[in-house]
Design an enzyme around this catalytic site. Structure first.
Site, PDB file in Angstrom:
ATOM      1  N   LYS A   1      -2.139  -8.371   9.168  1.00  0.00           N
ATOM      2  CA  LYS A   1      -0.796  -8.422   8.611  1.00  0.00           C
ATOM      3  C   LYS A   1       0.232  -8.470   9.739  1.00  0.00           C
ATOM      4  O   LYS A   1       0.108  -7.739  10.717  1.00  0.00           O
ATOM      5  CB  LYS A   1      -0.565  -7.150   7.779  1.00  0.00           C
ATOM      6  CG  LYS A   1      -0.009  -7.407   6.402  1.00  0.00           C
ATOM      7  CD  LYS A   1       0.076  -6.143   5.580  1.00  0.00           C
ATOM      8  CE  LYS A   1       0.872  -6.405   4.309  1.00  0.00           C
ATOM      9  NZ  LYS A   1       0.954  -5.249   3.433  1.00  0.00           N
TER      10      LYS A   1
ATOM     11  N   GLU B   1      -1.803   1.451 -11.952  1.00  0.00           N
ATOM     12  CA  GLU B   1      -0.798   2.180 -12.716  1.00  0.00           C
ATOM     13  C   GLU B   1      -1.393   2.906 -13.912  1.00  0.00           C
ATOM     14  O   GLU B   1      -0.907   3.970 -14.307  1.00  0.00           O
ATOM     15  CB  GLU B   1       0.295   1.218 -13.196  1.00  0.00           C
ATOM     16  CG  GLU B   1       1.130   0.598 -12.077  1.00  0.00           C
ATOM     17  CD  GLU B   1       0.487  -0.612 -11.416  1.00  0.00           C
ATOM     18  OE1 GLU B   1      -0.587  -1.045 -11.894  1.00  0.00           O
ATOM     19  OE2 GLU B   1       1.032  -1.118 -10.425  1.00  0.00           O
TER      20      GLU B   1
ATOM     21  N   ARG C   1       1.906  -1.856 -17.236  1.00  0.00           N
ATOM     22  CA  ARG C   1       0.456  -1.720 -17.138  1.00  0.00           C
ATOM     23  C   ARG C   1      -0.057  -0.413 -17.740  1.00  0.00           C
ATOM     24  O   ARG C   1      -1.243  -0.266 -18.006  1.00  0.00           O
ATOM     25  CB  ARG C   1       0.020  -1.760 -15.654  1.00  0.00           C
ATOM     26  CG  ARG C   1      -0.043  -3.138 -15.074  1.00  0.00           C
ATOM     27  CD  ARG C   1      -1.293  -3.863 -15.535  1.00  0.00           C
ATOM     28  NE  ARG C   1      -1.241  -5.271 -15.195  1.00  0.00           N
ATOM     29  CZ  ARG C   1      -1.673  -5.783 -14.047  1.00  0.00           C
ATOM     30  NH1 ARG C   1      -2.197  -4.993 -13.128  1.00  0.00           N
ATOM     31  NH2 ARG C   1      -1.591  -7.070 -13.826  1.00  0.00           N
TER      32      ARG C   1
END
Lengths: 637, 637
Positions: free
Chosen positions: B282, B367, B395
């Site tokens: 990243k 979630e 969710r």
């Protein structure tokens, strides 16, 4: 036949029994469960399969302080009988009786009311972390079936189980069956494990595990390693779970009560999460259920006659109407695909599966992926029909948003068990689908009132280029139409009867039947009302606003919560239209909408008719409401 | 600096480049991405990490017909630039510009608009089954990150991947980072795999895989077995995926473009699903982002100065107010627990995590389990605060229903990014939370309008015995209160300003600020309006009905959809109350509610202010609406 059971009134009584007596007790429990369910209806096969496992857990743990988490929970009957609810058990699933699911209101030994899948490990995770914070040492047991463990929620919980640094036992009750034949990699994995073990092997496995017991007094870590070494086999069932860092034990025979008790006691001393894999046989002990566990998964009342049984032939239901309608559609259109989340029977897809094997998918109890898979199919130009009960479709809310509504893809949602569901009670009501669906742009919501409308809705959905929901309840279809059918068009209502009073009953879906019966009664009492079949909850028919402009009192009738329901949508439409058009007549009419539906509270188990009565939706209640309103009106004029 | 990029205008141009040119192109892409994001804000680190992987996929596949599925999708910048959107890229995330996420409206090479996690494998599953039905042979590639693969939806899709009997490649882009430090078993599993390989090993792995290529022209099954044998290592990364019956390849170096191209080409000939594990770094190539990828996960505009960078100090936001408020609460109350789903920065929990490490949980992008875990904690007497963006909380809808609302447990939902979210656009708006939450019994919904109210709401929530939701937008807090604060009580509104006209502005949450500014302008124009801060969307303050009884025109202002919103709730309450009490004055007043909020359509990316303007919620628009209404009123009188 319940000699021993009669003496069991809680934890201490159970501890006093010998192992032989436990075997007899298991038979008595099976007898009581079978005979009760034959009267009340309910879940049979899974409850018969789990009797010894339940007894063993109750002997090894003390659920007055230890915590037992059920998953879905319809297999808790033996547990209920053993925890002070034997007498009440005769009223299983009845009004003011026992819930068919775990219920904290009935007993402290039921921790959560459940009914949906995948929650046991997830809530156990929270309980275990809570105990960690509180420094308490109650044992926590999550009991999960092979059908529930494939749910995404179970996986999310397993993935986080490493947060727990104390005892937490996951018992995988593997009856190799799920609600229907489980597809999927996890099922295949479990069945590979299964195929590699005969029942004799299981006995050996159990014995080898027991050699390492009693674990108390020995160093657990050592013992754990020894037990695990002993268990390594050609196809190691530990591979999957141990990749996720969860110690795995088993598989063991879930009908060998004595061994299970010892194992549970031993494993209860582990200082971290662990999973025990138990094989049970669905329907065990009642021959018809043993032979046909799917039929006896969830059943209405039936007759017991030796090993014979008879399930009363049901009348034709909306589920039947849907199932046949989809088969007809699929015969005309080879792009039609059906998707179920482990409920082919409940959602009426059995005929479809037989007829169009290659166009039928069962994803297991995994409603979220069912919808996203459908979106992918729709992108490829196919016509996916996703068949899920209203309450379980809640699991797909975010997928309906992002993959169906936002992409504006023609996925069809076939929502059985919309509205109140009767004896399954509050975990299963479908009272919110209009609300959570009409929030989303691009969605159409139809609610057919009879079989003809079901077919019309299915045809319309198949040709439509946007997501389309069809909601229908657990109810019989009307024997004949309420009025002559008029052309079925997207977002258009139908007037069933014109009346000359100022009252208009606008029904959505099957409550149109109650509205028509109410209208008949009212006519006999000299009040002639108009009855309208709304047909769609979204888009709403703008011509409904004309009733308001004419100053009529408009009752909106819906088998749904008043909050965010169809009546609420009508008020929103009226308010916005009146403002945009500066329409004073409409503005003045808005106050004459009277929404009838479920209030903001949970409706307990009872017959569906009774629940409709509580909501004010039986014809008698509708008549009362109309008369009450007219009395007011006359008094205030 | 974009010499090569200037020549790339699609698939064919890219194919013509040499490998050396691809290396240069990667640098040019990084340069363009960094400089654009420094102006527009957006996701930086993940986009820099995936440049070579993107190039390799575009060389090995032809996404004019092959299908690439993104997961979450914020790492698609290089893909956008390479697919005819280089010029438009300067308008990244701007009104009328490019979306920061994949968007089929922009390009056929974007299959789904995404923004939520876990959908790539799930929708790829549907696309693959669709291709199977259609008999087409396009290649399908699902690109999923190590943060998204832990989502339950990903698992449900993996569990069903065996339905696919044709090519389907899952690329696991493992940047070992997720949005924040990923907890959980899957992350640990991946990191064990990672620890067992140095980057030199990766080079070797890749070479050993390449030895078995070209696969074309050889029997794939043999080759597959050879490749897999070559890859067995001490910690076999294949364990987990192969338990689920998914052939696993890798791990390989995601910055070695040439090798990746060959591997992709080879694997594209497999006749079934497979997973390729790719390591990327990243932030690669931009030193500040490389050093601090978390800071540069999602960023506002910043300055580039060699390797220096500067992010403008933000003003105080509701996120800050929440974060500080929760820390204060936790200092007073040791039962307070905070839970995030991989978003500690976004939800303002960084201070909390530092201060109360043992009371902080990050469950990863999951979630659903976050809410069930909270329910378990609440059962144990703790006070869980679940901190999730409005859109992602969708969710958890079914868990909020069953584990919080039905059990009536004191779980607190801290809902950041409620309302419109500005440049992230339609996948991220929080426009439906009032609707999907107020459906559920037992829930309270508060919407603080300033920092003081945030603290009051948090305190109230902590002492409350039922589920409690607090919604607040991506917005700065007001520098000073709009009026003197009055006692903050459950379900009570506050009048901020009394006016003598017939107009009442009832605002919910931060739009109270716009209402007050509108009131000032109106006062200058001689119209003195009343302004009310509703404070709660549920329960509603019944005293709001008095404005209707007085015949006032009541504008309900909410940063939410009109459907099922706060205004809708007020109409429901008024209609039911009028009917119950036979209150004619109330009945007549209902038509004077004018709901202002989001219409039934998706609002594209733009500034938040602009989106509020489209909804009619800027002070100017509110002034207009009031004047329009009064003109009508006068005209029709």
């Amino acid at each position: 036949m319940t000699k021993l059971l009669d003496k069991i009134n809680g934890y201490d009584d159970l501890q006093a029994l010998t192992l032989e007596q436990l075997t007899q007790l298991a038979e008595e429990l099976r007898h009581l469960i079978t005979h009760t369910v034959s009267r009340t209806g309910g879940h049979l096969a899974s409850n018969l399969g789990i009797v010894e496992l339940t007894l063993a857990m109750h002997r090894a743990f003390d659920f007055r302080r230890d915590r037992l988490l059920w998953d879905v929970g319809h297999q808790c009957y033996a547990h209920k009988i053993l925890t002070g609810r034997r007498d009440a058990f005769s009223q299983l699933r009845q009004e003011n009786g026992l819930s068919g699911f775990p219920s904290p209101a009935e007993s402290d030994t039921d921790v959560f009311s459940v009914g949906h899948a995948g929650t046991a490990i997830a809530t156990a995770l929270g309980l275990a972390l809570g105990a960690q914070h509180n420094g308490t040492n109650e044992k926590i047991v999550a009991l999960v079936g092979d059908a529930s463990i494939v749910n995404g929620l179970s996986f999310e919980a397993l993935n986080n189980i490493g947060l727990v640094k104390r005892q937490l036992l996951i018992v995988l009750n593997d009856n190799s069956m799920a609600i229907d034949v489980t597809q999927g990699a996890m099922a295949k994995f479990l069945s590979r494990v299964r195929l590699s073990h005969t029942y004799e092997d299981l006995r050996d496995t159990t014995n080898r595990m027991l050699e390492h017991l009693p674990l108390i007094g020995r160093r657990m870590e050592e013992t754990l390693e020894n037990v695990k070494k002993t268990l390594r086999m050609a196809i190691s069932p530990s591979r999957l779970f141990e990749s996720l860092n969860i110690p795995y034990f088993g598989p063991i025979d879930g009908h060998d009560t004595a061994s299970m008790i010892e194992l549970f006691k031993g494993l209860s001393h582990l200082n971290g999460p662990a999973l025990l894999h138990v094989y049970t046989k669905k329907g065990k002990g009642f021959t018809p259920a043993d032979d046909n566990p799917r039929k006896y998964h969830s059943t209405g009342p039936f007759e017991i006659n030796g090993c014979e049984e008879k399930i009363a032939d049901g009348e034709r239901t909306f589920t039947d109407a849907f199932g046949d309608g989809l088969v007809e559609l699929a015969e005309r259109d080879d792009k039609v695909i059906a998707i179920t989340a482990a409920m082919p029977d409940g959602t009426g897809l059995v005929k479809f599966r037989e007829r169009f094997k290659s166009r039928y998918y069962d994803v297991g109890i995994a409603e979220s992926v069912a919808v996203d898979m459908a979106a992918g199919l729709a992108k490829q130009g196919l016509k996916p029909f996703v068949c899920i009960y209203s309450t379980f479709l809640q699991r797909s809310f975010d997928q309906i948003f992002q993959e169906a509504s936002l992409q504006n893809l023609p996925v069809v949602f076939c929502i059985d068990r919309s509205g109140v569901v009767g004896n399954d009670g509050p975990t299963h009501h479908g009272l919110w689908d209009i609300g959570y669906l009409r929030l989303l742009p691009n969605l159409t919501i139809a609610a057919p009132a009879d079989e003809w409308e079901m077919r019309q809705a299915l045809s319309l959905a198949a040709s439509y280029k946007s997501p389309f929901a069809i909601r229908y309840p657990k109810e019989k279809t009307p024997a004949k139409p309420y009025a002559e059918h008029t052309s079925y068009q997207l977002g258009k209502s139908a007037v069933l009867q014109h009346g000359d009073s100022d009252v208009v009953l606008v029904g959505l879906g099957t409550v149109v039947g109650q509205a028509m019966r109410a209208a008949q009664t009212l006519t006999q009492e000299g009040i002639s009302v108009t009855v309208v079949n709304a047909r769609f909850a979204k888009p709403l028919d703008e011509s409904l606003l004309d009733w308001l402009r004419e100053g009529k009192t408009v009752f909106t009738l819906e088998d749904h919560s008043i909050a965010c329901g169809f009546g609420s949508a009508l008020m929103e439409l009226a308010a916005q239209t009146a403002h945009q058009l500066n329409d004073d007549r409409l503005r003045d009419g808005i106050g004459k909408i009277i929404p009838i539906g479920a209030q903001d509270a949970y409706l307990p188990a009872a017959s569906r008719t009774r629940q409709l009565e509580w909501m004010g939706l039986t014809s008698e209640k509708i008549v009362e409401a109309v008369k009450h309103c007219r009395t007011q009106h006359i008094r205030t004029m």
